[in-house]
Motif scaffolding. Sequence first.
Motif, short mmCIF file in Angstrom:
data_model
loop_
_atom_site.label_atom_id
_atom_site.label_comp_id
_atom_site.label_asym_id
_atom_site.label_seq_id
_atom_site.Cartn_x
_atom_site.Cartn_y
_atom_site.Cartn_z
N ARG A 48 73.26 36.20 61.25
CA ARG A 48 72.57 36.74 62.46
C ARG A 48 71.44 37.77 62.01
O ARG A 48 70.33 37.47 62.49
CB ARG A 48 73.68 37.28 63.47
CG ARG A 48 72.97 38.13 64.63
CD ARG A 48 74.05 38.59 65.43
NE ARG A 48 73.12 38.95 66.69
CZ ARG A 48 73.54 39.78 67.79
NH1 ARG A 48 75.06 40.09 67.66
NH2 ARG A 48 73.05 40.13 68.78
N HIS A 49 71.93 38.71 61.13
CA HIS A 49 70.72 39.45 60.52
C HIS A 49 69.45 38.78 59.98
O HIS A 49 68.40 38.93 60.43
CB HIS A 49 71.34 40.40 59.63
CG HIS A 49 71.33 41.95 59.67
ND1 HIS A 49 69.94 42.40 60.08
CD2 HIS A 49 72.13 42.70 59.49
CE1 HIS A 49 70.38 43.80 60.24
NE2 HIS A 49 71.56 44.19 59.90
N SER A 50 69.78 37.71 58.93
CA SER A 50 68.94 37.02 58.47
C SER A 50 68.03 36.06 59.40
O SER A 50 66.63 36.26 59.41
CB SER A 50 69.64 36.09 57.52
OG SER A 50 70.25 36.90 56.48
N MET A 51 68.70 35.43 60.61
CA MET A 51 68.01 34.72 61.41
C MET A 51 67.14 35.59 62.37
O MET A 51 65.93 35.30 62.76
CB MET A 51 69.00 34.12 62.40
CG MET A 51 69.62 32.82 61.76
SD MET A 51 71.05 32.10 62.87
CE MET A 51 71.19 31.03 61.89
N THR A 52 67.48 36.78 62.67
CA THR A 52 66.73 37.87 63.45
C THR A 52 65.39 38.05 62.55
O THR A 52 64.34 38.30 62.96
CB THR A 52 67.41 39.11 63.81
OG1 THR A 52 68.72 38.71 64.52
CG2 THR A 52 66.48 39.78 64.74
N ALA A 53 65.81 38.45 61.18
CA ALA A 53 64.66 38.64 59.99
C ALA A 53 63.61 37.62 60.24
O ALA A 53 62.54 37.70 60.18
CB ALA A 53 65.13 39.06 58.87
N MET A 54 64.12 36.39 60.21
CA MET A 54 63.23 35.17 60.30
C MET A 54 62.28 35.20 61.46
O MET A 54 60.91 34.94 61.66
CB MET A 54 64.05 33.93 60.37
CG MET A 54 64.42 33.45 58.98
SD MET A 54 65.75 31.99 59.05
CE MET A 54 64.48 30.70 60.11
N LYS A 153 55.99 43.72 50.86
CA LYS A 153 56.57 44.85 51.58
C LYS A 153 58.09 44.94 51.64
O LYS A 153 58.61 43.96 51.19
CB LYS A 153 56.43 44.89 53.38
CG LYS A 153 54.75 44.44 53.65
CD LYS A 153 54.90 44.35 55.32
CE LYS A 153 53.42 44.37 55.64
NZ LYS A 153 52.76 43.25 55.27
N VAL A 154 58.49 46.06 51.80
CA VAL A 154 60.12 46.39 51.83
C VAL A 154 60.64 46.63 53.27
O VAL A 154 60.07 47.61 53.82
CB VAL A 154 60.60 47.36 50.71
CG1 VAL A 154 62.15 47.39 51.02
CG2 VAL A 154 60.43 46.59 49.33
N ALA A 155 61.33 45.95 53.89
CA ALA A 155 61.98 46.10 55.29
C ALA A 155 63.31 46.67 55.06
O ALA A 155 64.02 46.02 54.89
CB ALA A 155 61.88 45.11 55.88
N LEU A 156 63.43 48.12 55.22
CA LEU A 156 64.82 48.56 55.12
C LEU A 156 65.52 48.49 56.59
O LEU A 156 64.87 48.89 57.39
CB LEU A 156 64.70 50.10 54.62
CG LEU A 156 64.10 50.34 53.19
CD1 LEU A 156 63.71 51.79 52.99
CD2 LEU A 156 65.06 49.72 52.05
N ILE A 157 66.76 48.27 56.41
CA ILE A 157 67.55 48.01 57.73
C ILE A 157 67.59 49.37 57.97
O ILE A 157 68.20 50.38 57.38
CB ILE A 157 68.92 47.37 57.15
CG1 ILE A 157 68.87 46.10 56.73
CG2 ILE A 157 69.76 47.31 58.63
CD1 ILE A 157 70.07 45.74 55.72
N SER A 162 67.61 44.45 64.21
CA SER A 162 66.19 44.10 64.81
C SER A 162 65.20 45.24 64.52
O SER A 162 63.86 45.33 64.50
CB SER A 162 65.79 43.70 66.01
OG SER A 162 66.41 44.65 67.21
N GLU A 163 65.94 46.49 64.12
CA GLU A 163 64.94 47.78 63.67
C GLU A 163 64.93 47.94 62.31
O GLU A 163 65.99 47.97 61.74
CB GLU A 163 65.59 48.88 64.38
CG GLU A 163 65.42 48.78 65.77
CD GLU A 163 65.88 50.33 66.42
OE1 GLU A 163 65.49 51.36 65.71
OE2 GLU A 163 66.19 50.42 67.85
N TYR A 164 63.88 48.05 61.81
CA TYR A 164 63.37 48.29 60.13
C TYR A 164 62.45 49.19 59.85
O TYR A 164 61.62 49.38 60.87
CB TYR A 164 62.87 46.74 59.69
CG TYR A 164 63.91 45.64 59.87
CD1 TYR A 164 64.82 45.43 58.50
CD2 TYR A 164 63.89 44.83 60.56
CE1 TYR A 164 65.66 44.40 58.42
CE2 TYR A 164 65.12 43.71 60.58
CZ TYR A 164 65.78 43.51 59.47
OH TYR A 164 66.66 42.51 59.49
N ASP A 165 62.66 49.81 58.99
CA ASP A 165 61.75 50.82 58.37
C ASP A 165 60.69 50.03 57.33
O ASP A 165 61.52 49.85 56.14
CB ASP A 165 62.47 52.03 57.68
CG ASP A 165 61.46 53.34 57.53
OD1 ASP A 165 60.51 53.27 58.00
OD2 ASP A 165 62.01 54.25 56.97
#
Length: 295
Positions: A48-54, A153-157, A162-165
């Motif tokens: 689910r995390h990976s799909m949301t990131a997509m 870019k690095v998107a930190l959980i 759905s929220e990333y730093d």
Amino acid sequence: MTTEEKPHILIVDGMALLFRSFFATSAMGHFFPNAAGVPTNGVQGFARHSMTAMSLFNPTHMAVCWDMGAHTFRNDLYDGYKANRPAPPEELVPQFDMARSVSELIGWKSYGEPGMEADDLIGSMVTNWEGKAEITIVSGDRDLLQLLRPGVKVALIKKGYSEYDIYTDERFIEEYGITPLQYIDKKAFTGDAADGYPGVKGIGPKTALTLLKQYGSIEGVLDALDELTPARRKRIEEGMEMLHLSRKLAEIHCDLKVSDQIEDLTLPIYDVEKRSLFEKEGYTMIMRHADSLFS
């Protein structure tokens, strides 16, 4: 080729997402066992995390990187490396292989290298495809900030799914006052409690940053030992061996062979056949989430 025409590769730190998803739900006693009674909470959360990131980052290509066992070359360098980490809960253990299987079932390319960490594979991919693609790395591991550079870019959980730093190399330099590569030397001085190596005793983050801003690198600091206060010089001289060892432990190795081409990472198509496979395997959360994202 212009920036707009470049492929956009999403590189997912699979183990980071699996662990985070497992503990987020197991804390509430939710394990979502399948028909065989095997927990699937981490696996389904990872997907689910990976799909949301997509859906958030809109990549054209995607890769998922995994640790392949707890022992790596860093353990050979230093017995204490990650030695303080507890063994994974028994409910999580079967989900390691399941997560890789689910990744392949969905159609994401999975990568793992015995004796290396997922970070090293991610770093090697960045080195291999730098300039040929825009790259977004999804993880919870700040160690990956050393890989920042133009186009990466690095998107930190941060929170939920759905929220990333999100860090760019420009943001990192502005925030830390050093370059991403100097971040390796910072960790060599300060160590990493989570990974179990101490760095130089008595040198904290603030001092490490001060030294690196002034002298540029570990080598620059060592060349200027006579300019330091007696207390700092003594700490560094006494911790010299651990300083050099800590740098080896902190540095992501970016020289692994990546034989696949970018085209091999093309995003899979979600269709009725794939949906039925999720349902058959008991991955109802994945199925529902995929339905909402790709219908």
